[in-house]
Scaffold this motif. Structure first.
Motif, PDB file in Angstrom:
ATOM      1  N   GLN A 172       0.587  -1.185  -0.198  1.00 51.10           N
ATOM      2  CA  GLN A 172       0.486   0.206   0.285  1.00 51.10           C
ATOM      3  C   GLN A 172       1.067   1.303  -0.005  1.00 51.10           C
ATOM      4  OE1 GLN A 172      -2.280   1.538   3.440  1.00 51.10           O
ATOM      5  NE2 GLN A 172      -4.083   1.513   2.687  1.00 51.10           N
ATOM      6  N   MET A 173       2.280   1.140   1.294  1.00 53.91           N
ATOM      7  CA  MET A 173       2.880   2.771   1.140  1.00 53.91           C
ATOM      8  C   MET A 173       4.229   2.577   1.300  1.00 53.91           C
ATOM      9  SD  MET A 173       0.640   5.105   4.011  1.00 53.91           S
ATOM     10  CE  MET A 173       0.460   3.297   5.804  1.00 53.91           C
ATOM     11  N   VAL A 174       5.453   3.296   0.558  1.00 60.19           N
ATOM     12  CA  VAL A 174       6.556   2.875   0.607  1.00 60.19           C
ATOM     13  C   VAL A 174       6.899   4.385   1.567  1.00 60.19           C
ATOM     14  CG1 VAL A 174       8.579   3.141  -0.087  1.00 60.19           C
ATOM     15  CG2 VAL A 174       7.285   2.321  -1.584  1.00 60.19           C
ATOM     16  N   GLY A 175       6.976   3.836   2.899  1.00 59.51           N
ATOM     17  CA  GLY A 175       6.935   4.975   4.466  1.00 59.51           C
ATOM     18  C   GLY A 175       6.093   5.538   3.721  1.00 59.51           C
ATOM     19  N   PRO A 176       5.778   6.815   3.701  1.00 59.46           N
ATOM     20  CA  PRO A 176       4.299   7.616   3.819  1.00 59.46           C
ATOM     21  C   PRO A 176       3.954   7.575   2.638  1.00 59.46           C
ATOM     22  CG  PRO A 176       5.891   9.494   4.243  1.00 59.46           C
ATOM     23  CD  PRO A 176       6.536   8.149   4.238  1.00 59.46           C
ATOM     24  N   PHE A 177       4.623   7.332   1.511  1.00 62.98           N
ATOM     25  CA  PHE A 177       4.068   7.610   0.050  1.00 62.98           C
ATOM     26  C   PHE A 177       2.087   6.574  -0.195  1.00 62.98           C
ATOM     27  CE2 PHE A 177       8.285   9.957   0.224  1.00 62.98           C
ATOM     28  CZ  PHE A 177       7.786  11.164  -0.639  1.00 62.98           C
ATOM     29  N   ILE A 178       1.785   7.103  -0.095  1.00 56.53           N
ATOM     30  CA  ILE A 178       0.740   6.296  -0.334  1.00 56.53           C
ATOM     31  C   ILE A 178      -0.586   5.663  -1.826  1.00 56.53           C
ATOM     32  CG2 ILE A 178      -1.590   7.711   0.258  1.00 56.53           C
ATOM     33  CD1 ILE A 178      -2.553   5.673   2.089  1.00 56.53           C
ATOM     34  N   PHE A 179       0.278   6.836  -2.851  1.00 55.60           N
ATOM     35  CA  PHE A 179      -0.576   6.628  -4.092  1.00 55.60           C
ATOM     36  C   PHE A 179       1.092   7.653  -4.987  1.00 55.60           C
ATOM     37  CE2 PHE A 179      -2.107   9.660  -7.641  1.00 55.60           C
ATOM     38  CZ  PHE A 179      -3.166   8.648  -7.986  1.00 55.60           C
ATOM     39  N   GLY A 182      19.754   6.065   7.063  1.00 53.43           N
ATOM     40  CA  GLY A 182      18.637   6.423   8.076  1.00 53.43           C
ATOM     41  C   GLY A 182      17.180   6.725   8.022  1.00 53.43           C
ATOM     42  N   HIS A 183      16.931   5.912   6.752  1.00 51.04           N
ATOM     43  CA  HIS A 183      15.360   6.191   6.493  1.00 51.04           C
ATOM     44  C   HIS A 183      15.126   4.369   6.581  1.00 51.04           C
ATOM     45  CE1 HIS A 183      14.836  10.345   5.097  1.00 51.04           C
ATOM     46  NE2 HIS A 183      15.470   9.991   4.398  1.00 51.04           N
ATOM     47  N   GLU A 184      13.639   4.389   7.176  1.00 57.35           N
ATOM     48  CA  GLU A 184      12.780   3.199   7.520  1.00 57.35           C
ATOM     49  C   GLU A 184      12.823   2.330   6.101  1.00 57.35           C
ATOM     50  OE1 GLU A 184       9.759   0.603  10.010  1.00 57.35           O
ATOM     51  OE2 GLU A 184       9.907   3.029  10.142  1.00 57.35           O
ATOM     52  N   VAL A 195      11.085  -1.779  -4.359  1.00 52.79           N
ATOM     53  CA  VAL A 195      11.191  -1.420  -2.776  1.00 52.79           C
ATOM     54  C   VAL A 195      12.221  -2.050  -1.974  1.00 52.79           C
ATOM     55  CG1 VAL A 195       9.971  -1.063   0.079  1.00 52.79           C
ATOM     56  CG2 VAL A 195       8.663  -1.093  -2.888  1.00 52.79           C
ATOM     57  N   PHE A 196      13.195  -1.953  -0.874  1.00 53.72           N
ATOM     58  CA  PHE A 196      14.162  -2.698  -0.398  1.00 53.72           C
ATOM     59  C   PHE A 196      14.121  -2.525   1.111  1.00 53.72           C
ATOM     60  CE2 PHE A 196      15.679   0.169  -4.278  1.00 53.72           C
ATOM     61  CZ  PHE A 196      16.335  -1.142  -5.120  1.00 53.72           C
ATOM     62  N   ARG A 197      14.844  -4.033   1.396  1.00 50.48           N
ATOM     63  CA  ARG A 197      14.883  -4.740   2.387  1.00 50.48           C
ATOM     64  C   ARG A 197      14.818  -3.380   3.761  1.00 50.48           C
ATOM     65  NH1 ARG A 197      12.852  -9.266   2.927  1.00 50.48           N
ATOM     66  NH2 ARG A 197      12.740 -10.513   1.080  1.00 50.48           N
ATOM     67  N   PRO A 198      14.965  -2.963   4.526  1.00 52.56           N
ATOM     68  CA  PRO A 198      15.748  -1.754   5.088  1.00 52.56           C
ATOM     69  C   PRO A 198      16.484  -2.082   5.996  1.00 52.56           C
ATOM     70  CG  PRO A 198      13.397  -3.108   6.494  1.00 52.56           C
ATOM     71  CD  PRO A 198      13.442  -4.176   5.306  1.00 52.56           C
ATOM     72  N   GLY A 199      17.341  -0.983   5.626  1.00 55.54           N
ATOM     73  CA  GLY A 199      18.924  -1.636   7.140  1.00 55.54           C
ATOM     74  C   GLY A 199      19.788  -1.680   6.093  1.00 55.54           C
ATOM     75  N   ASP A 200      19.595  -2.683   5.150  1.00 60.17           N
ATOM     76  CA  ASP A 200      20.864  -2.784   3.891  1.00 60.17           C
ATOM     77  C   ASP A 200      21.687  -1.246   3.811  1.00 60.17           C
ATOM     78  OD1 ASP A 200      20.212  -5.340   5.091  1.00 60.17           O
ATOM     79  OD2 ASP A 200      19.651  -5.776   3.367  1.00 60.17           O
ATOM     80  N   GLU A 223      10.266   7.477   6.786  1.00 57.35           N
ATOM     81  CA  GLU A 223       9.497   6.464   8.283  1.00 57.35           C
ATOM     82  C   GLU A 223       8.214   5.652   8.169  1.00 57.35           C
ATOM     83  OE1 GLU A 223       8.594   8.417  11.999  1.00 57.35           O
ATOM     84  OE2 GLU A 223       9.146   9.973  11.362  1.00 57.35           O
ATOM     85  N   THR A 224       7.941   5.006   8.482  1.00 56.21           N
ATOM     86  CA  THR A 224       6.383   4.176   8.554  1.00 56.21           C
ATOM     87  C   THR A 224       5.429   4.953   8.925  1.00 56.21           C
ATOM     88  OG1 THR A 224       6.878   2.052   9.292  1.00 56.21           O
ATOM     89  CG2 THR A 224       7.118   2.245   7.210  1.00 56.21           C
ATOM     90  N   LEU A 225       3.930   5.187   8.788  1.00 49.76           N
ATOM     91  CA  LEU A 225       3.246   6.187   9.646  1.00 49.76           C
ATOM     92  C   LEU A 225       2.365   4.466  10.872  1.00 49.76           C
ATOM     93  CD1 LEU A 225       1.146   7.311   7.963  1.00 49.76           C
ATOM     94  CD2 LEU A 225       2.679   8.020   8.450  1.00 49.76           C
TER      95      LEU A 225
END
Length: 315
Positions: A46-53, A208-210, A235-240, A259-261
């Motif tokens: 549904q989203m990438v971080g706060p991007f929903i559309f 630095g972004h989730e 969309v990539f796995r976080p942290g790597d 960051e995710t909501l």
């Protein structure tokens, strides 16, 4: 500014295809005269971080007197950005804003508790053949900001941070990345950037972004030896640590994330909210059509018509 040497990739491209958490192939939709490709929301994500559309508009070619007419319609619970590569739109909203949207600029409309806007091809542009190509994005607001008053910001392309060098040009549209911050006032941590890569150039994703993702606008990218052509979102796995390499013809990318909501978001038509009750209240306010005393107003200068709620009659 010149590209910071400390940001030059010192590792190979993404170590394996397992670094890609989700691969999205956008769905094509015909909106009557031009095509959009919708990457978000998708059945997979549904989203990438706060991007929903996330919609790619065009490329679309128009003859004289033709153009795009998105009639006045409402939003709640989100902020919008229309980012153009080609063409222009005239944006009007219920705050009284009358702003031309042109390539490279950012127009940040915060809907909050409610706003109405329209986007149309201007009369001057209709006098000649013209084209449109761009990205429309919605950013879901944190719950604490969903009910704030609406607002609008415009920033020309010259005011946005630009990083250049080593075969890449990156314009930061929103948020923070690579040690830079865009001038737009955002309400959660995020990044949104337009990148042009020459053949073989490499670009590290900001850390630095989730959540972090890319959309290949043109050309191709190489990740772990695999080529991904235009019209793909990853969309990539976080942290790597992730580094993107451009293919033989180079690439143009939109990079997004943050960051995710703190909870799910619900979507109904043009409304986004943290609860179904807020969606229903907004729907009822629009259906009632009290544009003088109600929750929504029509844009000054573009108030002769509006888009009715789907399935219901309207002007």
């Amino acid at each position: 500014m010149s590209w910071m040497p400390g940001l030059e990739p010192t590792c190979p491209s993404a170590g394996s295809l397992n670094d890609i958490e989700t691969l999205i192939v956008p769905r094509a939709r015909d909106l009557g005269g031009f095509e959009v490709r919708r990457a978000l929301p998708s059945p997979k994500r549904q989203m990438v971080g706060p991007f929903i559309f996330f919609d790619q508009m065009g490329p679309a070619e128009f003859l004289e007197e033709e153009g795009i007419d998105v009639r006045p319609h409402p939003h709640i619970g989100l902020a919008t950005v229309t980012y153009l590569y080609q063409g222009e739109f005239q944006h009007r909203d219920s705050l009284g804003t009358d702003q031309m949207i042109r390539p490279g600029a950012v127009n940040w409309m915060v809907a909050g508790n409610g706003i109405t806007h329209s986007e149309r091809t201007s009369s001057s542009t209709r006098q000649n053949k013209h084209s449109v190509l761009g990205i429309q994005t919605w950013v879901a607001l944190p719950e604490a900001y969903e009910d704030q008053p609406a607002s609008f910001e415009h920033h020309g392309e010259d005011s946005l941070p630009m990083l250049e060098g080593e075969g890449k040009e990156v314009r930061l549209i929103l948020g923070t990345a690579w040690g830079e911050r865009a001038p737009v006032q955002t309400f959660s941590e995020m990044f949104y950037a337009d990148a042009i890569l020459q053949p073989g150039a490499k670009l590290p994703l900001p850390d630095g972004h989730e959540d972090r993702g890319i959309y290949v606008m043109s050309g191709s990218v190489i990740i772990a030896g695999e080529t991904f052509d235009a019209g793909r979102m990853m969309v990539f796995r976080p942290g790597d640590p992730i580094t993107i390499g451009a293919g033989e013809a180079g690439a143009r990318l939109m990079l997004l994330g943050g960051e995710t909501l703190n909870g799910p978001r619900y979507i109904s038509w043009n409304f986004v909210a943290s609860s179904r009750e807020k969606l229903e209240a907004a729907k009822q306010a629009w259906v009632e059509g009290d544009f003088e005393h109600g929750r929504f107003r029509l844009p000054p200068g573009d108030d002769a018509e509006f888009i009715p709620f789907p399935g219901l009659s309207g002007k």
